[in-house]
Design an enzyme around this catalytic site. Structure first.
Site, PDB file in Angstrom:
ATOM      1  N   ARG B   6       0.856  -1.103  -0.019  1.00 52.98           N
ATOM      2  CA  ARG B   6      -0.016  -0.009   0.110  1.00 52.98           C
ATOM      3  C   ARG B   6       0.850   1.364   0.061  1.00 52.98           C
ATOM      4  O   ARG B   6       0.413   2.245  -0.467  1.00 52.98           O
ATOM      5  CB  ARG B   6      -0.984  -0.236   1.215  1.00 52.98           C
ATOM      6  CG  ARG B   6      -0.527   0.131   2.468  1.00 52.98           C
ATOM      7  CD  ARG B   6      -1.411  -0.051   3.778  1.00 52.98           C
ATOM      8  NE  ARG B   6      -0.633  -0.276   4.811  1.00 52.98           N
ATOM      9  CZ  ARG B   6      -0.877   0.314   6.113  1.00 52.98           C
ATOM     10  NH1 ARG B   6      -1.705   1.382   6.128  1.00 52.98           N
ATOM     11  NH2 ARG B   6      -0.070   0.085   7.342  1.00 52.98           N
ATOM     12  N   SER B  33      -4.881   5.394   5.534  1.00 51.67           N
ATOM     13  CA  SER B  33      -4.480   3.887   5.605  1.00 51.67           C
ATOM     14  C   SER B  33      -4.156   3.230   4.250  1.00 51.67           C
ATOM     15  O   SER B  33      -3.426   2.418   3.932  1.00 51.67           O
ATOM     16  CB  SER B  33      -5.643   3.276   6.226  1.00 51.67           C
ATOM     17  OG  SER B  33      -6.125   3.646   7.421  1.00 51.67           O
ATOM     18  N   GLU B  54     -19.343   3.171   0.011  1.00 56.14           N
ATOM     19  CA  GLU B  54     -18.457   2.419  -0.922  1.00 56.14           C
ATOM     20  C   GLU B  54     -19.344   2.105  -2.288  1.00 56.14           C
ATOM     21  O   GLU B  54     -18.549   2.231  -3.425  1.00 56.14           O
ATOM     22  CB  GLU B  54     -17.904   0.939  -0.194  1.00 56.14           C
ATOM     23  CG  GLU B  54     -16.966   1.218   0.694  1.00 56.14           C
ATOM     24  CD  GLU B  54     -17.654   1.345   2.098  1.00 56.14           C
ATOM     25  OE1 GLU B  54     -18.735   1.556   2.163  1.00 56.14           O
ATOM     26  OE2 GLU B  54     -16.767   1.837   2.939  1.00 56.14           O
ATOM     27  N   PHE B  79     -14.658  -3.900   1.608  1.00 56.48           N
ATOM     28  CA  PHE B  79     -15.504  -3.028   1.029  1.00 56.48           C
ATOM     29  C   PHE B  79     -15.445  -2.791  -0.498  1.00 56.48           C
ATOM     30  O   PHE B  79     -16.539  -2.786  -1.015  1.00 56.48           O
ATOM     31  CB  PHE B  79     -15.285  -1.672   1.733  1.00 56.48           C
ATOM     32  CG  PHE B  79     -15.192  -1.919   3.440  1.00 56.48           C
ATOM     33  CD1 PHE B  79     -16.067  -2.795   4.094  1.00 56.48           C
ATOM     34  CD2 PHE B  79     -14.039  -1.580   3.902  1.00 56.48           C
ATOM     35  CE1 PHE B  79     -15.669  -2.742   5.287  1.00 56.48           C
ATOM     36  CE2 PHE B  79     -13.635  -1.612   5.273  1.00 56.48           C
ATOM     37  CZ  PHE B  79     -14.604  -2.417   6.179  1.00 56.48           C
ATOM     38  N   HIS B 105      -5.342  -3.664   2.487  1.00 59.89           N
ATOM     39  CA  HIS B 105      -5.818  -4.250   3.619  1.00 59.89           C
ATOM     40  C   HIS B 105      -6.547  -5.748   3.337  1.00 59.89           C
ATOM     41  O   HIS B 105      -7.258  -6.128   4.155  1.00 59.89           O
ATOM     42  CB  HIS B 105      -6.553  -3.400   4.749  1.00 59.89           C
ATOM     43  CG  HIS B 105      -5.814  -2.550   5.368  1.00 59.89           C
ATOM     44  ND1 HIS B 105      -5.395  -1.469   4.429  1.00 59.89           N
ATOM     45  CD2 HIS B 105      -5.400  -2.158   6.378  1.00 59.89           C
ATOM     46  CE1 HIS B 105      -4.731  -0.325   5.223  1.00 59.89           C
ATOM     47  NE2 HIS B 105      -4.762  -0.884   6.543  1.00 59.89           N
ATOM     48  N   ASP B 113      -7.846  -6.158  13.494  1.00 62.37           N
ATOM     49  CA  ASP B 113      -9.182  -5.879  13.150  1.00 62.37           C
ATOM     50  C   ASP B 113     -10.295  -6.982  12.990  1.00 62.37           C
ATOM     51  O   ASP B 113     -11.180  -6.996  13.119  1.00 62.37           O
ATOM     52  CB  ASP B 113      -9.194  -5.225  11.696  1.00 62.37           C
ATOM     53  CG  ASP B 113      -8.918  -3.636  12.046  1.00 62.37           C
ATOM     54  OD1 ASP B 113      -8.719  -3.255  13.231  1.00 62.37           O
ATOM     55  OD2 ASP B 113      -8.821  -2.813  11.266  1.00 62.37           O
ATOM     56  N   ARG B 163      -1.666  -4.594   3.897  1.00 62.25           N
ATOM     57  CA  ARG B 163      -1.301  -3.774   5.085  1.00 62.25           C
ATOM     58  C   ARG B 163       0.299  -3.725   5.464  1.00 62.25           C
ATOM     59  O   ARG B 163       0.811  -2.705   5.654  1.00 62.25           O
ATOM     60  CB  ARG B 163      -2.177  -3.959   6.480  1.00 62.25           C
ATOM     61  CG  ARG B 163      -1.832  -3.347   7.427  1.00 62.25           C
ATOM     62  CD  ARG B 163      -2.587  -3.535   8.513  1.00 62.25           C
ATOM     63  NE  ARG B 163      -2.178  -2.887   9.672  1.00 62.25           N
ATOM     64  CZ  ARG B 163      -2.070  -3.522  11.211  1.00 62.25           C
ATOM     65  NH1 ARG B 163      -2.456  -4.835  11.345  1.00 62.25           N
ATOM     66  NH2 ARG B 163      -1.598  -2.616  12.075  1.00 62.25           N
TER      67      ARG B 163
END
Lengths: 277, 311
Positions: B6, B33, B54, B79, B105, B113, B163
């Protein structure tokens, strides 16, 4: 800028709308399936857009400088195809290929195949987001072309519509004008009974839109609202157009059953005779 | 350790923003993020936050593309591909619009998470959409090049990003070729095909296998769709056995794509290292990779099993 149509223009729109309605009946009948009710209710809005408002050229359907139209209630594809044919984007002879294998005229609009179709739609709730993207693109580039979108009233039950409503107001997309075809009916019955999206104008106002309420079968009202929307700065405009499902065919008017059912050949003959003009 | 894919994405976007004036970047309240904030700082006029919405994120991108822009959209893989699946399918895939979905992610390595945020089926979902290109870069260098390729290519692309920091697999001389596998090591007894965060462990597994007297060809398979059938068929013919490694459920991802090619062309023994049809949970990325059998040792075991099945 006049917000009134000339009597000649009004007469022309009425004539065009009758031709469009005739084509809607014939193509849905030939296809033996489709959505006549919500196509007929939107006919006057589309005819006004394509014959009195929008900067489009059937000889250059992909012109980057054109105005765009997104039929978010994509099941009303017959009214879009019939209007595009009337405007010269498609041959009239092709209309009765609607919904048949190998036809460009898919049951819901396919932008890849059909000149004049600016967005593929059909799954409800998605069109306004696409219109947002187009309006944003025009804004980023400082272009003067405008974006129009037409939503169904039942479609307002989709959550994505309100995501899109927030976005357009947040980014002040005043080059975007949308319509709600408020015919009051969805497949399972009156919108107020199935899952009420009412009150519609108040909801759009609360989301930050400039809202106009009109009779969606009055050409001067439709035209005037669109011209007013062009002068509104800093807000997108929602034109809540009260319409009659099945408008123009007495036996179909206000009947939810004609949302997604094709007339038989005999019924079609009867309905064609009922068309005025 | 190198950087997270990322991070490389954010840097690549910023660089491409200068070259492609039509690039517009959209994010859904996760720009810090997803690293689209790097682009946002450089080109604030071409960055738009859509908020936590989204479906509208994908739909707006479709409209931008329809009007000639090159939209890059980012949020978490969960998402982008789950919440907005049908928008990706109908507003982007069906009209084959020029939208680049760069989702971060992805996989178990989201970590703490937990399962609600760990997209483990996104490759399968995106791969099933006709015309969608699916890319899973292994490191920063490959990410940079894949993102640059996507900017140039006309059509919908899904790029799966992670991530956590991953080891650098490729040197500066590496050239990402869309739809092509990259040979990382040569071997005769089996072929290990990996993508994303599993590429580095796959290479280490090949090293360890030499202690057991086995040599493995190692293929990095960054493009899951269109898959490099020729490389898979050649590997099966040359080595007679295949192990796939992915940080994704074994249903629908790299393992499935490779299996489809093998079964129809060169049916050889095959083992899939991946998540075994289960949800993840909270934990550190390394703890999760260990618990869900995505380690070097797991690949080594799968390799030994598959070689035994050859005879």
């Amino acid at each position: 800028m006049s917000t009134q149509l000339t009597p000649e223009k009004t007469a022309e729109l009425a004539k065009r709308a009758t031709a469009v309605r005739k084509n809607i009946l014939e193509m849905v009948t030939a296809a033996k399936s489709g959505h006549p009710g919500g196509s007929l209710s939107a006919a006057d809005i589309l005819v006004t857009l394509y014959f009195a408002v929008m900067r489009v050229d059937p000889h250059a359907p992909a012109d980057p400088e054109r105005d765009r139209f997104v039929l978010s209630k994509g099941h009303a594809a017959p009214v879009l195809y019939a209007t595009l044919a009337e405007r010269g984007f498609l041959p009239h002879s092709e209309l009765t290929t609607l919904r048949q294998v190998d036809s460009r005229l898919q049951g819901h609009p396919d932008m890849k195949g059909v000149p004049g179709v600016d967005m593929s739609t059909g799954s409800l709730g998605q069109g306004l987001s696409a219109a947002n993207g187009m309006a944003l693109a025009g804004r980023v580039d400082g272009k003067d072309w405008r974006v129009y979108a037409l939503l169904g009233d039942g479609e307002l039950e989709e959550g994505q519509v309100w995501e899109a409503a927030m976005f357009a107001a947040h980014y002040k997309l005043d080059n975007l004008t949308a319509f709600v075809d408020y015919n009051g009916l969805q497949i399972d019955g009156p919108v107020s009974e199935v899952m009420s999206p009412l009150p519609i104008p108040e909801k759009w106002r609360a989301f930050g839109w400039h809202v106009l309420e009109i009779d969606g079968h009055d050409y001067n009202a439709i035209y005037g609202a669109i011209e007013t929307a062009k002068t509104v700065k800093g807000k997108p405009t929602m034109i809540v157009a009260t319409t009659v499902k099945g408008k123009g065919v007495c036996s179909m008017e206000g009947v939810a059953d004609w949302h997604g059912k094709a007339p038989s050949t005999d019924e079609c003959a009867k309905f064609l005779a009922e068309l005025c003009g | 350790m190198g950087k997270a894919t990322r991070e490389a994405y954010g840097e690549a976007l910023k660089e491409l923003g200068g070259r492609y004036k039509d690039i517009i970047v959209l994010d859904a309240d996760l720009s810090k993020s997803t690293k689209t904030n790097v682009f946002a700082k450089a080109y604030p006029d071409r960055f738009f936050n859509v908020g936590i919405a989204e479906q509208n994120l994908i739909g707006t991108a479709a409209g931008l593309a329809a009007a000639g822009k090159i939209p890059f959209v980012s949020t978490f893989a969960m998402f982008a591909t789950g919440r907005a699946y049908e928008q990706v399918r109908n507003s982007v895939g069906y009209p084959h619009l020029n939208v680049k979905i760069c989702a971060t992610h992805a996989g178990l390595t989201v970590g703490e998470d937990g399962a609600t945020h760990q997209a483990i089926e996104d490759i399968g979902l995106m791969r099933a959409i006709p015309g969608m290109t699916v890319i899973v870069p292994a490191d920063a260098t490959e990410t940079h090049q894949a993102v640059a390729w996507a900017a140039e290519y006309k059509g919908p692309v899904y790029i799966r990003l992670g991530r956590m920091a991953v080891p650098d697999v490729f040197g500066e001389s590496y050239a990402f070729a869309p739809g092509k596998a990259a040979l990382l090591a040569e071997g005769a007894d089996l072929t290990i095909i990996a993508c994303g965060v599993m590429v580095a462990p796959a290479r280490r597994a090949a090293d360890e296998l030499t202690q057991a007297g086995l040599t493995a060809r190692v293929l990095n398979m960054p493009t899951i769709k269109p898959i490099d059938s020729a490389a898979i068929i050649k590997a099966a013919r040359d080595t007679g056995a295949v192990v796939t490694c992915e940080e994704h459920t074994v249903i629908g991802g790299l393992g499935s794509a490779v299996a489809e090619v093998l079964v129809e062309n060169v049916p050889v023994p095959m083992e899939r290292v991946g998540i075994l049809d289960t949800f993840g949970e909270s934990g550190t990325p390394d703890a999760l990779l260990a618990k869900y059998s995505l380690t070097v040792a797991d690949i080594v075991r799968a390799a030994k099993r598959v070689v035994e099945r050859k005879s």
